[in-house]
Structures are given as C-alpha cells and as structure tokens.
Design an enzyme around this catalytic site. Structure first.
Site, mmCIF file in Angstrom:
data_model
loop_
_atom_site.group_PDB
_atom_site.id
_atom_site.type_symbol
_atom_site.label_atom_id
_atom_site.label_comp_id
_atom_site.label_asym_id
_atom_site.label_seq_id
_atom_site.Cartn_x
_atom_site.Cartn_y
_atom_site.Cartn_z
ATOM 1 N N GLU A 210 -1.476 -5.774 -3.471
ATOM 2 C CA GLU A 210 -1.079 -4.746 -2.500
ATOM 3 C C GLU A 210 -1.433 -3.397 -3.103
ATOM 4 O O GLU A 210 -0.730 -2.887 -3.972
ATOM 5 C CB GLU A 210 0.421 -4.842 -2.207
ATOM 6 C CG GLU A 210 0.834 -6.126 -1.514
ATOM 7 C CD GLU A 210 0.248 -6.258 -0.124
ATOM 8 O OE1 GLU A 210 -0.160 -5.231 0.460
ATOM 9 O OE2 GLU A 210 0.183 -7.381 0.389
ATOM 10 N N CYS A 244 2.008 4.396 -0.209
ATOM 11 C CA CYS A 244 0.657 3.812 -0.205
ATOM 12 C C CYS A 244 0.003 3.856 1.168
ATOM 13 O O CYS A 244 -1.228 3.814 1.273
ATOM 14 C CB CYS A 244 0.695 2.380 -0.730
ATOM 15 S SG CYS A 244 1.760 1.275 0.237
#
Length: 498
Positions: A210, A244
C-alpha cells in the site's frame, strides 16, 4: 524484547497448533481488538496528538472508530466469509464435489505507517486474524508515541505468541525481513517497498504493498467551485497533508484558477481561522527531516495562499502554489505535506494525457457536473481508486477495495477484501468412486474413439448473442407445440402458439 527470529518462530509454533483456524478463536481475538480500541481510545488519541498534533476528531473518526467498525464488520460477517465457495461443474465433474476453500497463509508480517498509525496497523491485522493467520506487528517508529502505546496494550488483549508487536527502526525491520514469512503486508513509500519486495523474493513470499504517489485532482469549469474548494481543502489539509490519498495537485483551466483559489482561501480561513498555527484542528509535520523536505518543495511556483512555516513547531501553513510547471520539484515527487500546486491544462483531454504520462496514482479526483466527462476520465485513466466530486471518502467504504496499481501499490483490502487478501483460495475436488467407465476415456491405451469422446466432453463454445442465443429455445418451443398437438393437448397451448 525477544529477537526477530525467536518472535517469528514462536508465531510459527502457535500457528502450527491450528488454533488460529478456529472460528471461535478468530471471533474472540476480533472481539478483543474491539475492546482494545474502546478501552484505550483516549490514550491512543493522545499519542497521535503528540506524534502529529492530530485533532481528536481525526484520531477518533479516521483512525480508532474506522478500525473498530472494520472489526465489527468482520465479526458480523466472518461465519459467512469462511464458507466454501461453490464452483461451477462441467460434464466431467457432474457427480463430484468442487469448491473453493479459504485457508490462511500462515505467519504474516504487517508493517504499519506513521501518518495514520492506528488505522494502517489495525485494519491489516483485522484481515489477518479474520483469515486465520498469525501476524507479527511492526508499527512505524516515526510515530514513536503511538508505536509505544500499541506495544504496551496489544499484548494485554491479544494472544502474545500469535500477534506479537515488534518495535524498532531500520535495523529491526531489516532483521524481520531476514525471516521467512508466508505473507507480507506493507504500507509506506515506494523506495522502501522495493526493499520489501527484494526480501520477499528470497522466499517467494506474496506481498501487498500500500504505497502512494501523486494523486491528481481535475476541476472542470462546469463545477460548483465553492463546494469543490471545501472538499479539496479538507482532503488536502487533513493531517497536515500527510495522507497517502490526499489530492496531490490540482489541474484546471486558466479561466477557473482565480475563482477556485479565492474559494480555497475562504475554506482555509473557515476551517482553521486567520492563523492555522493557532488552530487545535490543524496538524504538524511528523519530524524535522520531513519538515525540511516539504519546505524545500515550497520554492516551486508562486505562493498565493499560506507559505508560512515554523521549524521549531514543525508547522507549515496550508499553502497553495500557482504558475507551477510539470518539471518543478513539487511535481516530481509525492508531496506528503500541506502544499497544493495548481497546474493549468487546456481541458479534460489535456488532463487525461498528463495523468497517463505519469505513474499510476493511488487515487484520482474529478470535480464536474458533467457525468459524461467524469465517465470519460474514469474510462481513459488508471488509478488505485476514483472519487468524484469529493475527496478521500472512497477509502472509508468497506464494500470497496482500497489499494494501488503500478507504482502506487499492489493488492487491496478493507472489509471482506482484507479477509480475501490474507486468504489463500484453495481449489478442492472430491472425486466420486462411481461412474468409472466414463473415466476410461482418459486411461491408456488411447484410441481415436477415446480422443473423439474427450474432445466432445471438453469442448466449449463461444456464447451466442442476439437471435442466435435464443434460437435453441425457439426451436424447442416449436417442437413442444407440435408434440402437444400430436398428443391432443393443443387446447393447453398458449394462444400465441395455437
């Protein structure tokens, strides 16, 4: 603290007992995660406040409660998730049992991230437990206070051998990666991800990565700019831009820019007051190294909002940059801070071309009242996820997979997708002892007749569409109509067939 090798060996011994495969055990451990989050929410929120100056609402809502809800979702659905999935049979398996069995990988490694240190550690852990795995938990040392709290409280609730917490920095992480794991789940940056992949390759260990990247945000001239500004400002500056999937940069036509900037300025003032540094709701950069990195990026383009900083406080104000070129440093790396560059484009196709010229992002944002334009962007780009006319919210929906593609990561999770990520899909065939004569066609000695039968049984045909697809049913209907008449049952036919 025991060394890495001993921790992994203890976890493997625990897994080999088979106890983590028990549904009762999994539900018990998930219930204890729920209890952990409920009973320690204030301590966790305070730790995140110390690490990131994170507002209580953000700590509770976007971290603790999100993890708790994911846990409850798993508890409510686990008995359904673990059931074997029926597989479609063919002529050769008509009398047999075939299904897909979900089995745990074994001993997994979860490496969390510092920007959302509870959510990004606990959500993968919930998936690992739900699927019946053991998991070595490695919190990020950058959010030191939160890592210390997790190291203190997790062993009080969860099985210590199955779910140990291993703290430390590069040295400790490197030691962990020397061990053999059955699955590795990593959240963080791309450069470290390459080291993770290299280490995993030694044992052919599957991974989920991720990552992040530069998530673009296209604002069409046919948008509600005031609403768009509110939602972009929130998504960009929550957690001081250290998200993110934060909108990394805006693309819009030159004619839209001034009005959009004006609305963003109003949103910043409305959210954080005249001086965001005084706001309890505005975060700080996590450490001095990242503060300096983000400060250097502020030199790109022209500052039209913010631009202030305080090194001692690790504070950088919500900042908007214009006159930004695609070759500027701020456009060459993920910002991961409260800087929002605006780059001018000549319409949506120009924006699509620019997006496609870069690495595939983790998220993509489009603001427009034109649904055809939105569909055009979705159909002609690639990204981990897409959110239209808002930001970030797609990542909070547990019925959607969350994950990247290409440079923004591999694999996905959240909700059942977490269970699937940590489960090996094992194909199972249980063959009947009966009908052995049918099996003779595959046994030597071979013959042309056996080959003909084999080819007939194995052959698949392309699906027929249109009138060709209905033709067999039409022919069958005609045959049945004649049969009914021949048997003197014509009165029972529908009027259309008489």
């Amino acid at each position: 603290m025991a060394d890495a090798h001993q921790i992994v060996e203890n976890a493997r011994k625990a897994f080999n007992t088979g106890k983590t495969k028990s549904i009762a055990f999994r539900l018990d451990q998930l219930g204890k995660i729920k209890k952990l989050l409920e009973e320690n929410k204030d301590q966790l929120a305070e730790a995140m406040r110390k690490d990131l100056h994170k507002a209580k609402l953000e700590a509770m809502g976007f971290e603790i409660e999100m993890a708790r809800n994911d846990c409850v979702h798993a508890m409510n659905n686990l008995e359904e998730w673990v059931k074997p999935t029926k597989a479609k049979k063919n002529a050769l398996t008509a009398m047999d049992t075939i299904y897909i069995h979900n089995e745990p990988f074994g001993v997994t490694l979860i490496i969390g991230a510092w920007n959302y240190p509870v959510q990004l550690t606990m959500l993968p852990l919930i998936g690992a437990i739900s699927a019946g795995n053991c998991a070595v938990i490695k919190p990020s040392e950058v959010s030191e206070n939160t890592a210390n709290v997790l190291a203190e409280i997790v062993p009080k609730y969860l099985d210590k051998d199955c779910y140990p917490v291993y703290c430390g920095a590069v040295k400790e992480t490197t030691a962990l990666l020397e061990e053999r794991f059955d699955y590795i789940f990593y959240t963080g940056g791309g450069s470290v991800a390459k080291h993770i992949l290299t280490a995993a390759a030694k044992n052919l260990t599957p991974v989920t990565l991720e990552l992040g990247g530069k998530s673009p945000c296209y604002v069409d001239r046919n948008s509600d700019l005031s609403v768009a500004a509110n939602r972009i400002t929130w998504g960009k500056f929550v957690n001081a831009g250290q998200t993110c999937i934060a909108p990394d940069y805006i693309m819009c036509e030159k004619s839209v820019q001034d009005e959009l900037v004006s609305h963003i300025q109003e949103s910043v003032k409305k959210f954080f007051g005249e001086n965001p540094q005084d706001s309890n709701d505005y975060g700080r950069i996590v450490n001095d190294r990242h503060f300096q990195r983000v400060s250097d990026l502020m030199k790109s383009g022209k500052v039209v909002i913010g631009g202030k900083s305080d090194a001692k406080d690790k504070y950088i104000s919500p900042t908007v940059l214009v006159d930004v070129k695609h070759s500027d440093p701020v456009m060459e790396q993920e910002i991961f801070g409260p800087l929002l560059p605006i780059m001018n484009v000549d319409g949506v196709q120009d924006a699509i071309n620019f997006i496609n010229s870069r690495d595939k992002p983790l998220a993509l944002y489009v603001f427009s009242k034109n649904n055809d334009l939105i569909k055009d962007v979705i159909d002609n780009t690639s990204s981990g996820g897409v959110c239209c006319n808002d930001t970030l919210l797609h990542a909070g929906i547990d019925t959607l997979p969350f994950g990247g593609v290409g440079a923004s990561g591999m694999g996905g999770y959240h909700g059942k997708f977490s269970f699937d990520t940590f489960s090996h899909k094992r194909g199972v065939l249980i063959k009947s002892f009966g009908m052995e004569k049918m099996n003779n066609i595959r046994y030597p000695p071979y013959s042309e007749k056996k080959l003909d039968w084999m080819m007939w049984l194995m052959k698949k045909s392309p699906k027929k569409t249109g009138i060709r697809g209905w033709l067999p049913i039409i022919i069958l209907g005609i045959v049945l109509a004649f049969a009914f008449r021949a048997l003197g049952l014509g009165e029972y036919l529908p009027a259309s067939l008489k």
